[in-house]
Design an enzyme around this catalytic site. Structure first.
Site, PDB file in Angstrom:
ATOM      1  N   ASP A  78       0.818  -1.218   0.000  1.00 51.04           N
ATOM      2  CA  ASP A  78       0.000   0.000   0.000  1.00 51.04           C
ATOM      3  C   ASP A  78       0.856   1.275   0.000  1.00 51.04           C
ATOM      4  OD1 ASP A  78      -2.127  -1.839   0.445  1.00 51.04           O
ATOM      5  OD2 ASP A  78      -1.899  -1.649   2.611  1.00 51.04           O
TER       6      ASP A  78
ATOM      7  N   GLU B  79     -11.476   0.097  -3.105  1.00 47.55           N
ATOM      8  CA  GLU B  79     -10.665   0.630  -2.004  1.00 47.55           C
ATOM      9  C   GLU B  79      -9.461   1.357  -2.593  1.00 47.55           C
ATOM     10  OE1 GLU B  79      -9.477  -2.840   0.268  1.00 47.55           O
ATOM     11  OE2 GLU B  79      -8.231  -3.614  -1.342  1.00 47.55           O
TER      12      GLU B  79
HETATM   13  O1  FUB Z   1      -3.204  -3.571   3.515  1.00 42.14           O
HETATM   14  C1  FUB Z   1      -4.486  -3.814   4.018  1.00 42.14           C
HETATM   15  C2  FUB Z   1      -5.501  -3.489   2.990  1.00 42.14           C
HETATM   16  O2  FUB Z   1      -5.284  -4.258   1.805  1.00 42.14           O
HETATM   17  C3  FUB Z   1      -5.476  -2.063   2.489  1.00 42.14           C
HETATM   18  O3  FUB Z   1      -5.993  -1.141   3.389  1.00 42.14           O
HETATM   19  C4  FUB Z   1      -6.217  -2.237   1.224  1.00 42.14           C
HETATM   20  O4  FUB Z   1      -6.162  -1.148   0.357  1.00 42.14           O
HETATM   21  C5  FUB Z   1      -5.574  -3.476   0.663  1.00 42.14           C
HETATM   22  O5  FUB Z   1      -4.364  -3.200   0.006  1.00 42.14           O
END
Ligand code: FUB
Length: 345
Positions: A31, A244
């Protein structure tokens, strides 16, 4: 990428075909939110660990506890791990799951924004402050008032305003906030409370920040993504709708809103004329990587544009053990971005 596809991957040849190598390999990182502060590149990633949690569609196996800031003197130089920047044990309101963070710089101070689950099982977004871009960061005693869900990304506009984009469905809980209050029904079901396929998709949120960058100065608004006909993308349009990982950057006066499509594994983008949108869907920036999640940031470094992203090729496909990478992106004359394939044919 589905688990059954990973079983058939020859990782040795895949890593040879990868367009980029992991920036660091002594720890797992994911991320990546990249910024240039004082001419140096700073990357704010999640710090992946194997905490032994069972896999589920709520992402419980993403049980990260802390953050390390990675820095680079230039895009070609080695990436340096600057050590512990913030630990969940130092955040009074947070219990677990330190997910995708971001950072901002204002008036000589650095702000680390991070989502975490509170003791009530609800994701909120917190802020921690430091005099240094690599920390250590001192957390505010409480989460940002009115914050919820995950994946904060803070964009500094040219007029000096800061906006936080955030949100993520399934384990990120965005769908539980549809009515403005948290819906705790069916806690084990990641897709409960999602709209039907023929209804408008859930959207990321945006809120302008206060001058001290510690709180929202307004109630979060919806980031609507429209198709070419001007209609909001539908929940069933899973190759294009927001899941997301929101990010905003500005190129030639246009605002680019980019994001992950989650269960279809693309990084896509849409463009608009102001930080609130609406944004019109334009296309894909990154095709699926090894690992279920895809998450990125886009950053200009010395006149070139780079995509910071992650994949799970170093861990041979373990979805919650990822590695951050960087690759250059290019624009066409009309402002569209050329899609990257993370592995050559
Ligand atoms: O790293 C945990 C979660 O997985 C992140 O918050 C999302 O965007 C995905 O990458």
């Amino acid at each position: 990428m589905p688990e059954e596809a990973i079983e058939h991957i020859d990782f040795e040849s895949l890593n040879k075909k990868a367009i980029s190598k992991p920036l660091v390999s002594h720890i797992y990182t994911a991320d990546p939110s990249a910024h240039v502060f004082n001419k140096k590149i700073y990357i704010y990633p999640s710090h992946d660990v194997d905490a032994g949690e069972a896999f589920d569609d709520l992402g419980s196996h993403f049980a990260m506890e802390d953050y390390h800031v990675i820095s680079m003197d230039s895009i070609d130089s080695d990436a340096v791990d600057n050590g512990l920047a913030l630990h969940v044990n130092d955040v009074p309101w947070a219990e677990k799951q330190m997910w995708a963070p971001d950072a901002a710089h204002k008036d000589g101070k650095y702000y680390l924004f991070f989502p975490a689950k509170g003791y009530d099982g609800i994701f909120r977004i917190g802020v921690a402050v430091s005099e240094s871009p690599v920390g250590p960061f001192k957390p505010q005693p409480e989460a940002i008032k009115g914050s919820f869900s995950i994946d904060p990304a803070v964009f500094e506009d040219e007029d000096g305003s800061y906006y936080m984009y955030f949100g993520g469905i399934w384990g990120g809980q965005l769908q539980r906030w549809k009515t403005g209050v948290f819906n705790a029904e069916h806690p084990e079901n990641p897709t409960a409370h999602l709209p039907k396929d023929n209804e408008p998709a859930l959207t990321a949120k945006v809120a302008k920040m206060t001058n001290d960058v510690l709180e929202f100065s307004e109630a979060p608004r919806d980031i609507v993504i429209l198709d070419a006909k001007g209609n909001p993308l539908l929940a069933g349009d899973r190759e294009r709708r927001f899941f997301e990982g929101p990010w905003v950057h500005k190129y030639h006066g246009k605002y680019y809103f980019s994001y992950s499509t989650g269960d279809t594994h693309f990084i896509c983008y849409a463009t608009g004329d102001n930080p609130y949108g609406p944004f019109t869907y334009q296309g894909k920036i990154l095709n699926p990587v090894v690992g279920w999640t895809s998450h990125h940031s886009i950053c200009e470094v010395e006149g070139k544009w780079y995509l910071f992203y992650h994949d799970s090729s170093l861990s041979k496909g373990v979805t919650h053990l990822r590695s951050i990478k960087v690759a250059e992106i290019t624009y066409n004359e009309d402002g569209t971005i050329n899609t990257l394939n993370p592995y050559r044919d």
